[in-house]
Structure formats: C-alpha cells, structure tokens
Design an enzyme around this catalytic site. Structure first.
Site, short mmCIF file in Angstrom:
data_model
loop_
_atom_site.label_atom_id
_atom_site.label_comp_id
_atom_site.label_asym_id
_atom_site.label_seq_id
_atom_site.Cartn_x
_atom_site.Cartn_y
_atom_site.Cartn_z
N HIS A 197 28.58 -42.30 17.70
CA HIS A 197 29.06 -41.24 16.80
C HIS A 197 29.73 -40.14 17.62
CE1 HIS A 197 26.09 -37.84 17.15
NE2 HIS A 197 25.20 -38.78 17.44
N ASP B 205 24.86 -35.37 22.85
CA ASP B 205 24.67 -35.91 21.50
C ASP B 205 25.89 -35.62 20.64
OD1 ASP B 205 23.62 -36.89 19.16
OD2 ASP B 205 22.31 -35.18 18.79
N GLU C 53 27.57 -38.79 11.48
CA GLU C 53 26.24 -39.31 11.78
C GLU C 53 25.21 -38.22 11.62
OE1 GLU C 53 22.86 -40.30 14.68
OE2 GLU C 53 24.09 -38.52 14.40
N GLU C 54 25.59 -37.01 12.01
CA GLU C 54 24.66 -35.89 11.96
C GLU C 54 24.29 -35.50 10.53
OE1 GLU C 54 23.31 -35.16 14.57
OE2 GLU C 54 24.66 -35.09 16.29
N ASP D 195 23.91 -43.95 21.69
CA ASP D 195 23.73 -42.58 21.20
C ASP D 195 22.87 -41.82 22.19
OD1 ASP D 195 23.47 -40.28 19.72
OD2 ASP D 195 22.72 -41.26 17.91
N HIS E 183 20.59 -30.59 19.95
CA HIS E 183 21.06 -29.83 18.78
C HIS E 183 21.17 -28.34 19.04
CE1 HIS E 183 20.23 -33.03 15.45
NE2 HIS E 183 21.10 -33.43 16.36
#
Length: 510
Positions: free
Chosen positions: A272, A284, A318-319, A347, A447
């Site tokens: 992603h 990420d 994706e998130e 990922d 994140h």
C-alpha cells in the site's frame, strides 16, 4: 469492516481470462528451475536498501510538499502515485490507474483533559468515522463500564441512569468499537472513551461512515485503568474534543504488469502506497512500496521474458480499510481471480526496532485466523527457505487481516509476504534474536509524524527487498510449488470473527 463503495472503476490491468476450457498451465522440468534460479540470483544481486532509499527520499519530499503526509485522497498520495506510475512507464511496463471513491477522513482535533480532581492531559486517538464534538469539546463526568468478558457490548452493562449525560469509559474486548459506542449512546452517554486491553495505543475505526453515533476515541490500557481506578474513588470530570472531516473523494491504485508471460498464471505482488494523515508514512508503507518499485525496475532492466505474467500493485486507501485491494479484487471476474496464481504482500518492511515476520500460511503457529488458502503454506516455505539459506532468523505472524492480503485470501488466492512489526512490543527473546531493544515497539513512530526517513532500519529493509527480489525471480518462471485450484476458489476465511479495522486498515478484535 470499513468498506467504501468502489465506484468509477477505470480500466485497470485486470487481466484477460484464459481461453474457455483451457486449464492453467506452466512449464515443467529443469529448464524452468534454471530460469527461475538465474533470474532470482540476478534480482537479489541488484536489489539493495540503498536503491530503495532513493524512492523513500522521493516519498518524503512529496509528503513535505503536501502537508506532511501521503494519505489517500490527498495531493501527497496523488503525487506519490504519479511518481510510481511514471517510473514504471519509463521502464516499459504496461501501467494503469484504478480509480475508486473513498470516504475521506481527516482528524481535526483529538484531545482529552482531566479537569478534576487531578488536572492532566491524556493522549487520545479519534476512531475513524466517529461523530464530532463541538469546537472546544464536551465536558462531563466519566462513568466507567464494569469490566467483564464483553465489557460495554450489551445494554445490561450500562446501569439505568448511570451514563446519562456522561462520558462512558469502556475497556476494549468482546465486540467491535462500533457496538460499544452504540450501546453507550443508547444508555445516554454523550461520548465514549475506549481503553486498550493490552499494551499499545488504540488506532481504530468504527468500520463504516454511518456507524458513529457519539464522539469516540481510544486511549492506552494504562491511562484507562488509571481513570477507572480514579472513578471508583469519586467523581472525575473530563473535557474531550474529537472532531473529524469526513467527505467523499477519489483516489487510485497503480497497477503494472510485464508484457511477457502467461496471463493465466499471473504472479501478483503488492504494497500500500498511502500513509495516515498524521505523517509521511515512510515505513508504513513507503518501505514496502519502495521495495516493490525497486525490484520491478530491476526486473525491467534484466530484459528477461518471464514465463508467467508478473503484476505489481500499489494500493491506495489501505489505511481506511484495505479499500484499494478490495476494489481491485471485487472488479475481477471469477475467471480472472482463478488466473492469479498467488499474491505476496509487503507492508512495513523497514521497522526501526524490527523483528522478521513471515505470514504463517500453514498455521503452524496455531494462532488467530488459521491457514491461508491452499498454496499459502508453500509461499511461506519459499520465503523462510530463502532466509534459512542466508542464516537469517525469522518467525511467523498470523493472517489477522491487517493488510492488503485480506481480499485475496477471501477470494481463495494463495497469499503470503513479510512484515517487520508495527505497534507491538518487542520481547526479550526477539531482542536477542534480531538485536534492538526489548520492551519497545517494533515501530515507535507507527502512525505518527516521526515516521520519516529517520524511522528506517536499513538492515531490515535490505533483507526484505532481497526477499521480494527472490520471490519475483522464482515465481516469474517457476510455479510448480503452487498447487492449481478450481476457478470457484475461496470462501472468506476471516468471516465469523468480530473485528474492527484499525486506522491503517488493520483488523483488531475490539
């Protein structure tokens, strides 16, 4: 499960089905194995963390120029997709975009302050699709839901009148986040705070744009237990401000495939490309996206004509709940699904405090969701065999729905891949095995705004880009280890688990 309606699907590289009545085929014998070994060696030799970092620097610059992120539905993601598209086009791939619609989410405020009896700030994360508070938040007394196996999941968990006009404090577990806040709202609560039942932060979703009924956020287990203990001693008043922008936007996947190779034996790999709004998403999942791009470009430079078509995908959204991968798989006909021989997902392959995880295709660890579709065990064995030959440690990780392999597994397509850890905490045994620091998250910047170029472990990145290179080289020519399957493959494996997507599309039983 957060699912946005996939509309306006452009003509992506969905693959032509094999002619009617023609069984999927592939070459046999030593020539196939020799071609695979030769290409694998060449690609592994060419792949390197240094080359991957060149693409990561580009992703960082695109985030820097676009409000610090590359989230789906934003200019930062659009620019990232255009960069990947143009690099692949120049390399000679057949490249396309797949456009689909998402419910775009941007958190505008997420604060929690205890105003009495002991004033302090508590970190809180807004759950995706939450209702918003007014500007400035809501101030009310906390009411803690008694802890049991299904805390806050049933009307009976909320004593009559005890939650009216208050903010419900609920431990995670037993049902989805959406159910918890719905039951709290039905009991008269004006907001809900869900605290973790394990270490780490809660970064989750209510699963659907229509699910939110009261403002809802997540806090750590330690903060939640401290607040619950305080409530048991007497009144606790807090001010919670949780606000989100939610609107419909378009975003797009990037799909590229080799011009050569059998379409009825398509080898597919994906990562992603989108980040969260909070940061640039360099680990990420810039790491997986850049690793995949580097190997794709190296494959083009070999001028090899693979026996099997190789397709690469850079997923968007994706998130928000694996939306890009779901849109892609949903657009495939049954015949086209049968033509995909395998799917490998990459990922977060450069986590700073990494562990080397390989998806547990055969369920030998006997945890979680169970084995992948037939052929997944062989994909796991292919990766672990490569690592074993290099004397590199590894361990299994469950198919828990936390990344874009999910829709492929649901379609019955053999799946696998690697992952180097997110918000989970590294154990002492893992620190001895891989190095790094025990008691700390695999990715302490998960994140967050600090998921930038400084958040990459080059050793982990180098190992995993070699894994991608070996897999591409092997399966481009040799699919003998992957069992053929009927066209009607695949009931959803994850059905029956009560789950909620986290903010990166990852699934977590709430």
């Amino acid at each position: 499960m957060a699912i946005a309606t996939a509309t306006a699907l452009a003509a992506p590289l969905l693959m032509a089905a094999a002619p009617a009545g023609k069984a999927p085929s592939h070459r046999h014998g030593s020539h196939t194995a020799q071609d695979a070994a030769k290409l694998s060696r060449k690609l592994v030799r060419e792949a390197s963390a240094q080359d991957v970092l060149r693409h990561l620097k580009k992703f960082q610059s695109l985030a820097d120029a676009n409000d610090g992120n590359r989230a789906a539905g934003t200019p930062g993601h659009d620019a990232s997709a255009a960069y990947v598209y143009n690099e692949l086009k120049k390399a000679g791939y057949k490249v396309s975009y797949q456009t689909f619609q998402i419910a775009y989410i941007e958190t505008l405020a997420e604060t929690l302050r205890v105003t009495s009896p002991t004033p302090r700030d508590v970190d809180i994360s807004a759950l995706s699709y939450t209702k918003s508070t007014p500007v400035g938040g809501v101030t009310a007394a906390l009411a803690a839901v008694p802890v049991d196996a299904t805390t806050g999941c049933e009307a009976g968990d909320y004593a009559a009148g005890a939650f009216t006009g208050k903010i419900a404090l609920i431990q995670r577990g037993g049902c989805t986040f959406a159910v918890k806040q719905q039951e709290a709202a039905a009991a008269g609560a004006v907001a809900a705070i869900i605290y973790n039942n394990t270490t780490g932060v809660i970064s989750g979703t209510l699963g659907d744009p229509n699910a939110g009924v009261i403002p809802t956020g997540g806090i750590t287990q330690a903060d939640g237990q401290a607040l619950a203990a305080e409530v048991a001693q007497g009144p606790v008043t807090v001010t919670a401000e949780i606000r989100q922008l939610q609107e419909q936007r378009n975003t797009r996947n990037v799909i590229a495939e080799t011009k050569a190779g059998k379409a009825d034996r398509t080898v597919m790999l994906g990562a992603h490309l989108d980040s969260v709004n909070a940061g640039p998403g360099i680990n990420d999942n810039g790491s997986g996206s850049a690793g995949l791009l580097d190997v794709a470009l190296d494959l083009a430079k070999t001028h090899d004509k693979p026996a099997n078509k190789v397709r690469f995908a850079w997923w968007s959204a994706e998130e928000l709940g694996l939306l890009g991968a779901e849109a892609y798989v949903a657009a495939l006909t049954p015949e086209q699904k049968a033509d995909v021989a395998l799917y490998l997902n990459f990922d977060m392959i450069g986590s700073k405090n990494f562990a080397q995880f390989v998806y547990d295709g055969d369920d030998s660890d006997a945890t979680g969701a169970g084995p992948g579709p037939d052929g997944s065990a062989q994909l796991e064995k292919g990766i672990t065999g490569f690592l074993d030959r290099r004397g590199l440690p590894h361990e299994g990780t469950d198919f828990d729905g936390r990344s874009d392999y999910g829709p492929f597994i649901d379609a019955g397509i053999p799946s696998g891949g690697t992952f180097t850890g997110a918000e989970g905490i590294k154990t002492a045994a893992q620190a001895q095995k891989y190095g790094g620091q025990a008691g700390v998250a695999y990715d302490a910047c998960y994140h967050s705004a600090c998921d930038d170029l400084s958040n990459i472990n080059k050793k982990a990145l180098d190992v995993n880009v070699d894994i991608i290179a070996d897999a591409v080289g092997t399966y481009a020519h040799d699919l003998r280890s992957i069992p053929q399957r009927p066209a009607a493959a695949g009931a959803a494996r994850l059905a029956g688990t009560d789950t909620a997507r986290t903010a990166d599309g990852h699934t977590a039983t709430s």
